[in-house]
Design an enzyme around this catalytic site. Structure first.
Site, PDB file in Angstrom:
ATOM      1  N   CYS A  54      16.779 -42.823  -1.745  1.00 42.98           N
ATOM      2  CA  CYS A  54      17.683 -41.676  -1.972  1.00 42.98           C
ATOM      3  C   CYS A  54      17.010 -40.342  -1.680  1.00 42.98           C
ATOM      4  O   CYS A  54      17.650 -39.304  -1.703  1.00 42.98           O
ATOM      5  CB  CYS A  54      18.232 -41.700  -3.397  1.00 42.98           C
ATOM      6  SG  CYS A  54      16.944 -41.484  -4.652  1.00 42.98           S
ATOM      7  N   CYS A  68      14.435 -40.912  -8.725  1.00 36.23           N
ATOM      8  CA  CYS A  68      15.637 -40.999  -7.886  1.00 36.23           C
ATOM      9  C   CYS A  68      16.662 -39.939  -8.241  1.00 36.23           C
ATOM     10  O   CYS A  68      16.641 -39.354  -9.322  1.00 36.23           O
ATOM     11  CB  CYS A  68      16.321 -42.351  -8.092  1.00 36.23           C
ATOM     12  SG  CYS A  68      15.421 -43.736  -7.405  1.00 36.23           S
ATOM     13  N   CYS A  99      11.692 -41.559  -4.470  1.00 35.71           N
ATOM     14  CA  CYS A  99      12.255 -42.803  -3.928  1.00 35.71           C
ATOM     15  C   CYS A  99      12.475 -42.662  -2.422  1.00 35.71           C
ATOM     16  O   CYS A  99      12.922 -41.621  -1.958  1.00 35.71           O
ATOM     17  CB  CYS A  99      13.583 -43.074  -4.635  1.00 35.71           C
ATOM     18  SG  CYS A  99      14.594 -44.336  -3.852  1.00 35.71           S
ATOM     19  N   CYS A 112      21.497 -42.896  -6.688  1.00 36.58           N
ATOM     20  CA  CYS A 112      20.725 -43.805  -5.835  1.00 36.58           C
ATOM     21  C   CYS A 112      21.291 -45.221  -5.874  1.00 36.58           C
ATOM     22  O   CYS A 112      21.649 -45.744  -6.931  1.00 36.58           O
ATOM     23  CB  CYS A 112      19.263 -43.842  -6.277  1.00 36.58           C
ATOM     24  SG  CYS A 112      18.255 -44.894  -5.206  1.00 36.58           S
TER      25      CYS A 112
HETATM   26 ZN   LIG Z   1      16.370 -43.770  -5.221  1.00 35.76          ZN
END
Ligand SMILES: [Zn+2]
Length: 364
Positions: free
Chosen positions: A79, A45, A76, A49
């Site tokens: 994000c 991330c 991810c 995030c």
């Molecule tokens: Zn994330």
């Protein structure tokens, strides 16, 4: 020659503690500075995030998305750390402002006003995406103008002025890192150095190899030795140039073995000047395995600078050492061979040779 140019630590997010604190606080200012991955989910991330906070002991940090992916993590979905639309738009605006007039001198504050981002954030985003700071970017632009002028034989004072430097002393403090050596040394074109060289016939045409006491400084292909020696003389006009077949023989033997497909890697000390950005691109090229290819876009993305495709192509085109830095393994996104400093035909032959000796490898 200076080769490690402009390596400066990030101003704040430099330690694991500072990384973790930024993650715990979902600090947007850290976005782009590093990425964090969570071992239990296998996902990585951006620091900001909004997903559920991980436990410290499950987290590891990576400087780039590339490094996180290489360690086996997936980006991810929330994000989207591998897409940088907002950051890129900011940096693109900043580059446009700077590109509009390479001779102007903008402070970080003026630039941040122009793109509506805090100076601190802009500085870090810019460095992360472009690889150098806005100030270095401007110095590099001026250095480019200067380099061209010097190579056309202009005197240092005049060239300095034309490149937008107020005075030679200003230029001397700003430029060496970008030229890889001081402008006068560049102008001196190797004065004080001994450059040994030899040429040899190969299946790919004539190769010329040249080296200083510290390592190989040039590997070039051409149709005849005379032209290659002339080019060497232009690059190192003031160096003592000595034809020395015996000293170059081990290097040439490696090149021959490579061209015959019996050698995949070079074991050559290199002595080449590079800007910070060139160095990063050339390092990335040296990581492309034998028998494989990458696109200019792949390389730009692997550097965390997905829009720097043209800059990557320029760095490939300015490679001083054929084969040892395998810029021939970079092709167009559509698979087109694209350009090669030593001729497209040679690039095709090189790729064919590598494919032939590594038929099982997929060509990415
Ligand atoms: Zn994330």
């Amino acid at each position: 020659m200076k080769t490690e140019a402009n390596r400066r630590p990030d101003p704040i997010f430099t330690t694991d503690e500072s990384h973790w604190q930024a993650v715990a606080e979902r600090d947007e200012r850290a976005d782009g500075a590093f990425f964090f991955a969570v071992r239990t989910t296998g996902v990585f991330c951006r620091p900001s995030c909004a997903s559920r906070a991980p436990r410290r002991e499950n987290v590891e940090f990576f400087p780039t998305t590339d490094a996180a992916e290489a360690a086996g993590y997936r980006p991810c979905k929330r994000c989207r750390p591998t897409s940088l639309p907002r950051e890129l738009a900011i940096v693109e605006r900043a580059c446009k402002v700077l590109d509009a007039d390479p001779q102007q001198r903008m402070t970080l504050a003026q630039l941040s006003d122009a793109v509506h981002v805090s100076p601190f954030h802009l500085q870090r985003l810019f460095s992360r995406i472009v690889g150098i700071s806005p100030r270095q970017y401007q110095a590099a632009q001026r250095a480019g103008v200067l380099r061209d002028a010097l190579q056309r034989g202009r005197d240092v004072t005049r060239a300095t002025h034309d490149a937008g430097f107020g005075s030679p002393s200003r230029m001397y403090e700003a430029v060496p890192a970008e030229l890889g050596m001081t402008p006068s040394a560049y102008k001196r074109q190797g004065a004080g150095l001994t450059v040994r060289y030899a040429s040899a016939d190969t299946p790919l045409g004539t190769v010329l190899v040249a080296a200083t006491d510290k390592g190989v400084c040039k590997i070039a292909f051409g149709d005849d030795a005379g032209t290659l020696v002339e080019q060497l003389a232009a690059n190192f006009a003031q160096a003592e140039r000595v034809e020395d077949a015996a000293k170059m023989a081990p290097f040439i033997a490696q090149i021959r073995a490579y061209l015959q497909g019996t050698r995949e890697r070079f074991d050559l000390p290199l002595n080449i000047g590079a800007t910070a950005f060139q160095r990063r691109v050339w390092d990335a090229l040296r990581r492309i395995p034998y028998g494989q290819t990458r696109s200019y876009t792949d390389i730009a993305e692997s550097l965390g600078s997905p829009r720097a495709v043209r800059a990557v192509a320029n760095a490939c085109a300015s490679n001083p050492v054929a084969l040892a830095i395998p810029c021939h393994r970079v092709i167009g996104k559509d698979g087109a061979i694209a350009g090669y400093r030593w001729g497209k035909q040679r690039k095709e032959t090189l790729l064919e040779t590598e494919r032939k000796h590594h038929p099982a490898d997929k060509v990415a």
